[in-house]
Design a protein around this motif. Structure first.
Motif, PDB file in Angstrom:
ATOM      1  N   CYS A   5     -20.060  43.811 -16.145  1.00 28.85           N
ATOM      2  CA  CYS A   5     -20.623  45.160 -16.295  1.00 28.85           C
ATOM      3  C   CYS A   5     -22.143  45.112 -16.374  1.00 28.85           C
ATOM      4  N   CYS A  48     -17.952  51.227 -17.997  1.00 27.93           N
ATOM      5  CA  CYS A  48     -17.901  50.239 -16.919  1.00 27.93           C
ATOM      6  C   CYS A  48     -16.636  50.507 -16.115  1.00 27.93           C
ATOM      7  N   TYR A  70     -14.298  49.761 -12.403  1.00 29.88           N
ATOM      8  CA  TYR A  70     -14.043  48.820 -11.313  1.00 29.88           C
ATOM      9  C   TYR A  70     -13.030  49.441 -10.368  1.00 29.88           C
ATOM     10  N   LYS A  90     -14.615  42.166 -13.825  1.00 30.02           N
ATOM     11  CA  LYS A  90     -15.826  42.904 -13.490  1.00 30.02           C
ATOM     12  C   LYS A  90     -16.887  42.555 -14.515  1.00 30.02           C
TER      13      LYS A  90
END
Length: 151
Positions: free
Chosen positions: A151, A139, A141, A149
């Motif tokens: 995911c 994941c 960002y 964030k």
């Protein structure tokens, strides 16, 4: 004895086309263990207090129908700060939160016991790997406009 005819070929073709229109089940029906949220910019000033360090965290969700052993699994950022799970099983449908700072581990929260931040406030990449080294999930960002964030 069965003898194919033109009509049976049409019926078979129609059945195959219908099967393509209706999938067997929802995507991801069997579930997975995956990164679900990164809270990378803890609220307030980054003063390295326990509260500030622990407001930075990653959540990992088990959406399978059984517990999954995370023993030896590694959560790592782009700079190779790594947290290795001890003997631990993430229950079916459960989420574990991995906090950056010090604390006492529970079944729902693990602590990296670090005295410095791991997750960059503007961009980074989380990777979850099995003990074998194979990647389970990632994941990334790239934003300073929000603090987390999904995911």
């Amino acid at each position: 004895m069965f003898r194919p005819t033109a009509l049976s070929g049409v019926v078979i073709a129609a059945g195959c086309a219908a099967a393509l229109l209706y999938p067997a089940g929802p995507a991801g029906a069997s579930g997975s263990v995956h990164l679900s949220k990164i809270y990378y910019d803890s609220p307030g000033t980054d003063n390295r207090s326990d509260a500030s360090l622990n407001a930075e965290y990653v959540q990992i969700k088990n959406s399978t129908s059984r517990g999954v052993s995370l023993k030896g699994w590694v959560l790592v950022d782009a700079s190779r700060h790594a947290y290795t799970f001890p003997g631990y099983t993430l229950g079916a449908g459960k989420t574990v939160t991995v906090r950056t700072g010090p604390g006492s581990d529970t079944s729902a929260t693990k602590y990296q016991d670090r005295r410095a931040y791991v997750w960059n406030n503007t961009s980074d990449k989380a990777t979850l790997r099995k003990s074998s080294g194979s990647t389970v999930d990632t994941c990334s960002y790239n934003s300073s406009r929000v603090d987390y964030k999904i995911c």
